[in-house]
Design a protein around this motif. Structure first.
Motif, mmCIF file in Angstrom:
data_model
loop_
_atom_site.group_PDB
_atom_site.id
_atom_site.type_symbol
_atom_site.label_atom_id
_atom_site.label_comp_id
_atom_site.label_asym_id
_atom_site.label_seq_id
_atom_site.Cartn_x
_atom_site.Cartn_y
_atom_site.Cartn_z
ATOM 1 N N UNK A 75 -24.828 33.839 20.287
ATOM 2 C CA UNK A 75 -24.799 34.150 18.858
ATOM 3 C C UNK A 75 -23.366 34.260 18.366
ATOM 4 N N UNK A 76 -22.488 34.872 19.200
ATOM 5 C CA UNK A 76 -21.095 35.006 18.783
ATOM 6 C C UNK A 76 -20.439 33.642 18.598
ATOM 7 N N UNK A 77 -20.753 32.727 19.513
ATOM 8 C CA UNK A 77 -20.177 31.387 19.421
ATOM 9 C C UNK A 77 -20.800 30.564 18.305
ATOM 10 N N UNK A 78 -22.120 30.717 18.158
ATOM 11 C CA UNK A 78 -22.848 29.756 17.348
ATOM 12 C C UNK A 78 -23.132 30.168 15.920
ATOM 13 N N UNK A 79 -22.990 31.463 15.621
ATOM 14 C CA UNK A 79 -23.427 31.948 14.309
ATOM 15 C C UNK A 79 -22.753 31.209 13.157
ATOM 16 N N UNK A 80 -21.461 30.918 13.317
ATOM 17 C CA UNK A 80 -20.723 30.248 12.259
ATOM 18 C C UNK A 80 -21.284 28.873 11.931
ATOM 19 N N UNK A 81 -21.944 28.245 12.905
ATOM 20 C CA UNK A 81 -22.481 26.904 12.666
ATOM 21 C C UNK A 81 -23.980 26.931 12.416
ATOM 22 N N UNK A 82 -24.555 28.134 12.423
ATOM 23 C CA UNK A 82 -25.999 28.251 12.211
ATOM 24 C C UNK A 82 -26.279 28.241 10.712
ATOM 25 N N UNK A 83 -26.149 27.065 10.114
ATOM 26 C CA UNK A 83 -26.271 26.932 8.670
ATOM 27 C C UNK A 83 -27.372 25.929 8.348
ATOM 28 N N UNK A 84 -27.771 25.839 7.070
ATOM 29 C CA UNK A 84 -28.769 24.813 6.715
ATOM 30 C C UNK A 84 -28.330 23.417 7.140
ATOM 31 N N UNK A 85 -27.028 23.167 7.127
ATOM 32 C CA UNK A 85 -26.517 21.846 7.530
ATOM 33 C C UNK A 85 -27.002 21.441 8.916
ATOM 34 N N UNK A 86 -27.118 22.425 9.792
ATOM 35 C CA UNK A 86 -27.533 22.158 11.160
ATOM 36 C C UNK A 86 -28.914 21.506 11.174
ATOM 37 N N UNK A 87 -29.750 21.883 10.182
ATOM 38 C CA UNK A 87 -31.123 21.382 10.155
ATOM 39 C C UNK A 87 -31.264 20.115 9.322
ATOM 40 N N UNK A 88 -30.339 19.905 8.386
ATOM 41 C CA UNK A 88 -30.531 18.779 7.478
ATOM 42 C C UNK A 88 -29.600 17.611 7.769
ATOM 43 N N UNK A 89 -28.551 17.826 8.587
ATOM 44 C CA UNK A 89 -27.613 16.730 8.841
ATOM 45 C C UNK A 89 -27.913 16.030 10.159
#
Lengths: 332, 291
Positions: free
Chosen positions: B45-59
């Protein structure tokens, strides 16, 4: 009683299935929803002829690409850019390694093969047996970098003979002192890419005279494992593509290599002008002539060669001189 | 007499101490698993939270970490699940019903049984090789969604069969006898009496097998699920990628941003797994109340 329960369980099963189906339906809608909204725009733009430089013909189809993981970032970048031009052409890129890629390429399973070394005779024979004719295209340079940890303070450069002493399977050198007298008597820890990678093949042929890397080395197909391994140990040494060194400069030290004309460090310029010899190597794509007959493959390869100069630099490789690109394009 | 008493007291104290030590030991054993999971989750979570955005699901995947997503991988995983679920349910539960209810307990059945238990322990990469030979080469399905899904079905079938068999075994014999006594046929007994009461156990097994399936990478690497796929599969024969393969691809890149993206991808996978496991628990509770 049982009947009721049966119905209830059926009902719950049905809802479960429904939930899954709606999840699927959503995605289905996304695809169908996205593609018409994209495709009118795409088909509209040529009719409006707002951008006459764009290819007027709308192409579609699958393009299967596989091969070297070293070349993958370049091909991926090209495929990504190509999507903006021809959204209905679907290039899919795999990373089976140069050898694995040629195996599939010569079985006519792929249209394009990424390679970090030229095709071998036995692979070419396989292609010939299967009736796969191909063309080789140079796309960029990679500077194979020999690296040690930032903590290593005793190595400032290495000659080719010393590289053989360090890496060769036939070497008897156990400690750094056996390599050069001024080095400390600490054990050498060797890290190397796995035998299926083109990087290994290239190093093996150019430096080690096909004797192979010493058996007590740590092999990994994943270059990040090599980076981590070397960064953590003062006595460790490894070799891999320039892009991995570039991204990890804070942890690693690159060793200038003396190929006979004094030590030369791999940089953008020394790799490009060929002075970082013999470890600067060209990387390639191979395409099947039969597949090239398909309009989308032809267009993709052309797009590849037109854009690879900027795109390869962007992902950490060194573009070829312009005249080489012209010569390569002349093969099309 | 007095000495005896003292001796007894000592022994009791000793036993108590032994008891507490063992209790602590077992507690430690339990917490190791939980602790490991906590460390994993916190680290990810510490590493990934910054990239856990809607973009991750739509791009779609990209060479630029800032605009890279895993849409094709997520959709690929869901499609695979949608194929694996019904196919493995029908074949797995069918096999379990046959083995438990119909098959005679003879040597042949025992051989079947041994085979299935062995298959449940076969390393997944072996299934990849099997799938490559069987589906990709012999059935000419190419390196497609359907080949991948069938290979995964083979992988989870033994797990489902064993789980379903256990669930069927747990149904009391009295239930079957009661049904037969009412004049029901074998199929009526199985479908209306045995199966409904075994269903919670079966479903739990099936869902756990599904969560195994979405996390597996090795067989799909063999089948040739590709790493750069910037489109969604539209037909069963289209090429595809799945979440674990996308994670693997990101991890093996030089740039740290991609490693963070991989962490975000792992979060997506973990969330899917947790949802599936919770569903399994809820289903079990729901059905158990009714029986």
């Amino acid at each position: 009683m049982f009947k009721r329960m049966g119905r209830k369980s059926l009902f719950i099963l049905a809802t479960l299935v429904l939930v899954f189906v709606t999840a699927c339906g959503n995605n289905g809608n996304n695809t169908t929803g996205a593609s018409p909204s994209e495709s009118p725009a795409q088909s509209a733009s040529p009719s409006e002829s707002a951008s006459p430089s764009e290819t007027a013909v709308k192409l579609s189809g699958n393009i299967e690409i596989d091969g070297s993981s070293t070349v993958f970032p370049v091909t991926e970048a090209v495929a990504e850019e190509y999507k903006a031009v021809q959204p209905d052409v679907k290039p899919a890129v795999g990373v089976s390694g140069t050898g694995g890629g040629f195996k599939r390429f010569c079985a006519a399973e792929t249209a394009i093969s990424n390679a970090s070394r030229p095709i071998k005779d036995e692979e070419a024979a396989l292609c010939k047996d299967a009736g796969v004719e191909y063309t080789e295209l140079k796309i960029a340079f990679d500077g194979l970098s020999v690296i040690v940890s930032k903590d290593n303070d005793f190595i400032d450069s290495l000659t080719l003979e010393e590289l053989v002493k360090i890496f060769s399977a036939e070497s008897t050198a156990k400690t750094w002192k056996d390599v050069r007298d001024s080095f400390p008597a600490e054990p050498i820890a060797v890290f190397s890419p796995g035998a299926d990678s083109g990087t290994f093949d290239y190093f093996n042929e150019e430096i080690l005279d096909k004797k192979g890397v010493r058996k007590d080395a740590t092999f990994s197909e994943d270059d990040n494992t090599l980076v981590t391994g070397v960064a953590g140990s003062k006595n460790a040494i490894a070799f891999f593509g320039f892009a991995y060194y570039e991204e990890n400069q804070d942890k690693l030290k690159v060793i200038p290599i003396d190929g006979g004309n004094g030590p030369i460090e791999p940089t953008f310029d020394t790799i490009k002008d060929g002075s970082y010899a013999p470890l600067s190597r060209p990387i390639y794509i191979y395409f099947s002539k039969k597949e090239y007959g398909r309009a989308e493959v032809k267009d993709f390869v052309k797009f590849y060669m037109d854009n690879v100069k900027t795109l390869s630099a962007e992902v950490g490789y060194i573009p070829l001189p312009d005249e080489t690109y012209d010569a390569e394009k002349a093969k099309l | 007499m007095k000495e005896w008493k003292q001796d007894d007291r000592k022994r009791v104290a000793n036993r108590r101490r032994m008891d507490t030590t063992l209790k602590l030991l077992f507690l430690a054993a339990t917490s190791i698993g939980i602790l490991a999971l906590m460390v994993l989750i916190i680290d990810i979570v510490m590493d990934g939270l910054g990239h856990f955005t809607p973009d991750l699901f739509t791009n779609y995947p990209s060479r630029r970490p800032s605009s890279a997503g895993m849409k094709s991988a997520i959709v690929g995983s869901i499609y695979m699940l949608l194929i694996i679920l019904p196919v493995s349910f029908v074949f797995g539960v069918g096999a379990a019903i046959y083995l438990e209810e119909y098959a005679k307990k003879n040597r042949l059945t025992r051989i079947f049984q041994l085979n299935i238990s062995t298959l449940a322990g076969v390393p997944s990469i072996v299934y990849g090789i099997l799938g490559l030979t069987l589906f990709v080469r012999w059935f000419m399905l190419e390196r497609s969604l359907i080949s991948g899904a069938f290979t995964m079905t083979l992988l989870v079938l033994p797990i489902i069969i064993v789980a379903a068999q256990e669930a069927l075994k747990a149904v009391p014999k009295a239930r079957r006898d009661a049904s037969f006594a009412l004049g029901a046929t074998k199929w009526q007994t199985v479908s209306r009496s045995v199966l409904p009461s075994a269903l919670p156990g079966i479903l739990t097994g099936v869902i756990l097998a599904m969560s195994r399936a979405i996390g597996e990478t090795a067989p799909l690497v063999m089948i040739g699920a590709l790493t750069y796929v910037a489109f969604l599969p539209e037909k069963l024969t289209d090429q595809f990628t799945v979440i674990p393969i996308q994670i693997y691809n990101w991890i093996s890149r030089p740039q740290t941003e991609f490693h963070e993206l991989a962490a975000a991808g792992i979060m997506v996978l973990l969330i899917m797994l947790i949802i599936m496991n919770i569903t399994a628990v809820l289903l079990r509770n729901k059905f158990q109340k009714n029986i």
